[in-house]
Scaffold this motif. Structure first.
Motif, mmCIF file in Angstrom:
data_model
loop_
_atom_site.group_PDB
_atom_site.id
_atom_site.type_symbol
_atom_site.label_atom_id
_atom_site.label_comp_id
_atom_site.label_asym_id
_atom_site.label_seq_id
_atom_site.Cartn_x
_atom_site.Cartn_y
_atom_site.Cartn_z
ATOM 1 N N ARG A 97 40.865 -13.995 -41.343
ATOM 2 C CA ARG A 97 41.804 -13.014 -41.288
ATOM 3 C C ARG A 97 42.960 -13.558 -40.159
ATOM 4 O O ARG A 97 44.097 -13.531 -40.547
ATOM 5 C CB ARG A 97 41.590 -11.562 -40.674
ATOM 6 N N ILE A 98 42.557 -14.128 -38.949
ATOM 7 C CA ILE A 98 43.407 -14.729 -38.243
ATOM 8 C C ILE A 98 44.231 -16.012 -38.844
ATOM 9 O O ILE A 98 45.218 -16.251 -38.636
ATOM 10 C CB ILE A 98 42.751 -15.046 -36.828
ATOM 11 N N ASP A 123 47.025 -14.583 -40.653
ATOM 12 C CA ASP A 123 47.897 -14.144 -39.900
ATOM 13 C C ASP A 123 48.720 -15.143 -39.301
ATOM 14 O O ASP A 123 49.775 -14.872 -38.733
ATOM 15 C CB ASP A 123 47.340 -12.970 -39.070
ATOM 16 N N THR A 124 48.071 -16.325 -39.037
ATOM 17 C CA THR A 124 48.720 -17.097 -38.260
ATOM 18 C C THR A 124 49.454 -18.210 -39.166
ATOM 19 O O THR A 124 49.814 -19.315 -38.877
ATOM 20 C CB THR A 124 47.938 -17.953 -37.130
ATOM 21 N N GLU A 136 37.759 -12.231 -31.150
ATOM 22 C CA GLU A 136 39.353 -12.298 -31.767
ATOM 23 C C GLU A 136 40.117 -12.802 -30.949
ATOM 24 O O GLU A 136 41.100 -13.571 -31.349
ATOM 25 C CB GLU A 136 39.334 -10.638 -31.699
ATOM 26 N N TRP A 156 42.750 -15.846 -31.618
ATOM 27 C CA TRP A 156 44.218 -15.870 -31.488
ATOM 28 C C TRP A 156 44.587 -17.057 -30.793
ATOM 29 O O TRP A 156 45.764 -17.373 -31.019
ATOM 30 C CB TRP A 156 44.510 -14.531 -31.110
ATOM 31 N N LEU A 164 55.160 -13.717 -33.262
ATOM 32 C CA LEU A 164 54.065 -13.303 -33.943
ATOM 33 C C LEU A 164 53.293 -12.248 -33.266
ATOM 34 O O LEU A 164 52.960 -11.191 -33.549
ATOM 35 C CB LEU A 164 53.045 -14.568 -34.283
ATOM 36 N N ALA A 165 52.997 -12.573 -31.846
ATOM 37 C CA ALA A 165 52.429 -11.530 -30.899
ATOM 38 C C ALA A 165 53.065 -10.393 -30.916
ATOM 39 O O ALA A 165 52.539 -9.289 -31.017
ATOM 40 C CB ALA A 165 52.418 -12.283 -29.605
ATOM 41 N N GLU A 166 54.573 -10.250 -30.921
ATOM 42 C CA GLU A 166 55.163 -9.159 -30.915
ATOM 43 C C GLU A 166 55.053 -8.135 -32.191
ATOM 44 O O GLU A 166 54.913 -7.139 -32.194
ATOM 45 C CB GLU A 166 56.585 -9.230 -30.619
ATOM 46 N N GLU A 167 55.131 -8.954 -33.355
ATOM 47 C CA GLU A 167 54.837 -8.593 -34.473
ATOM 48 C C GLU A 167 53.694 -7.814 -34.732
ATOM 49 O O GLU A 167 53.509 -6.711 -35.443
ATOM 50 C CB GLU A 167 55.010 -9.555 -35.759
ATOM 51 N N LYS A 168 52.470 -8.401 -34.195
ATOM 52 C CA LYS A 168 51.342 -7.910 -34.457
ATOM 53 C C LYS A 168 50.613 -6.928 -33.393
ATOM 54 O O LYS A 168 49.645 -6.556 -33.436
ATOM 55 C CB LYS A 168 50.218 -9.001 -34.725
ATOM 56 N N LEU A 182 50.135 -7.890 -30.063
ATOM 57 C CA LEU A 182 49.011 -8.503 -29.392
ATOM 58 C C LEU A 182 49.139 -8.502 -27.977
ATOM 59 O O LEU A 182 50.452 -8.794 -27.572
ATOM 60 C CB LEU A 182 48.631 -9.816 -29.758
#
Ligand code: ADP
Ligand code: MG
Length: 343
Positions: A107-108, A111-112, A292, A296, A311-315, A317
């Motif tokens: 999954r990660i 996502d990355t 997790e 990340w 990406l952190a903002e999108e997800k 995190l």
């Protein structure tokens, strides 16, 4: 899962546990320490528990031994090493915990955009960061291309039914490397042990991964410090209260080799097939599980400051990044991370 013991001792931007001073304890506190995965672990428990410190340590050691027997590439007879050595495309049975790691990693990885990639093993080994003897020499482009042809998450399948779980590959030269997730997995194993024992006040860590819940011997919430990337003193950059969450830091400076004045990190960008070279010094992530967080932090480390932050903002995190600048370091955090800061 580190390659050197020294890793756990280096100060830069690492996570630091703030141990309680021993004078004014109002509750009993047990501190257990040991070695695993080429680094150190620590378990602190406050309050009364039914077993002795020695019994608890034995259970902890057994649990971490089992984790190594499952997923260590440093053990030739681990479940993972046997999977890597076997070129067969037949599904091979794997334990439940290992399936959990693979699932999270897939999954990660997606996502990355493939920055975190547990099939990166052939490249890690080529650059001399695997379990075999260090190469400490920059490989040729041809060697890099050959190794790259043996990687890719799409070549790895996790199968499960009511009998158990299996792992399957369609590239005979595939080499799965779970090293970057080992510490987070180890921490989650310890957290689960605490839950089974009904222990609700603990702080557990393996290398750069930590989880804590409740209060310490002084009846204060456990605090985890993120250190400044200067190693002169134990200067604290940020303090967090994890409240049952996991935290993990990845940093490019800790494990590397040098050739012609250039540093080569042991974190590899699967896209270029080469060690990362950008100015992101460390990525710290807080997530519901340490596994997790550990997945990340590696992915964000590969992406570099700008892409990582986006990406952190999108997800959504909880992320804290330290970047090297011309005259020092700059730090940035997401609002989700801020929520864990001790005021
Ligand atoms: P750090 O020193 O930043 O904490 P870790 O020890 O957690 O790093 O992880 C580094 C290890 O992860 C490497 O030694 C290698 O085995 C593996 N690795 C390297 N690059 C990647 C990547 N892009 N994705 C997943 N694992 C990687
Ligand atoms: Mg990691």
């Amino acid at each position: 899962m580190a390659n050197s013991i020294a890793k756990g001792l280096l100060l830069s931007a690492a996570i630091m546990l703030l141990a309680a001073c021993n004078d004014a304890n109002t509750r009993p506190q047990i501190d257990i320490e040991g070695k695993t995965m080429g680094t150190f672990y620590s378990v602190k428990v406050s309050g009364t528990i039914t077993e002795s410190k020695q019994q608890l340590q034995q259970e902890i050691d057994a649990l971490l031994e089992q984790a190594n027997d499952d997923i260590s590439t440093y053990r030739p007879d681990s479940v993972l090493s046997r999977f890597n050595q076997n070129p067969s495309a037949d599904p091979q049975p794997i334990p439940r915990g290992m399936a959990d790691i693979i699932l999270t990693a897939q999954r990660i990885g997606r996502d990355t955009g493939g920055a975190m990639d547990i099939t990166v093993g052939p490249l890690v080994n080529l650059w001399g960061f695997g379990p075999d003897k260090r190469v400490v020499k920059v490989p040729s482009q041809q060697q890099i291309e050959a190794a790259r042809s043996q990687i890719g998450l799409q070549h790895l399948k996790l199968l499960s039914d009511n009998r158990g779980e299996w792992l399957q590959k369609d590239l005979p030269g595939m080499y799965v490397d779970l090293s970057t997730l080992g510490e987070g997995y180890g921490v989650d194993q310890l957290v689960q042990l605490m839950a089974r024992k009904g222990i609700t006040n603990y702080l557990v860590s393996v290398g750069g991964a930590v989880s804590s819940r409740g209060v310490n011997g002084q009846n204060q919430p456990w605090r985890v410090a993120i250190q400044k990337p200067t190693d002169r003193e134990n200067a604290v950059q940020a303090l967090v209260d994890l409240q049952g969450y996991g935290i993990s830091t990845a940093g490019s400076y800790r494990n590397y080799f040098e050739q012609d004045g250039q540093r080569y990190s042991h974190v590899i960008d699967p896209v270029t097939g080469r060690p990362i070279t950008h100015k992101l010094v460390s990525a710290t992530v807080i997530a519901p599980t340490a596994l997790e967080a550990d997945g990340w932090d590696t992915g964000l480390m590969v992406l570099g400051t700008e892409k990582a932050l986006k990406l952190a903002e999108e997800k959504g995190l909880a992320v804290y990044l330290i970047t090297k600048t011309d005259d020092g370091f700059s730090a940035v955090m997401t609002p989700q991370f801020k929520a864990f800061l001790v005021k």
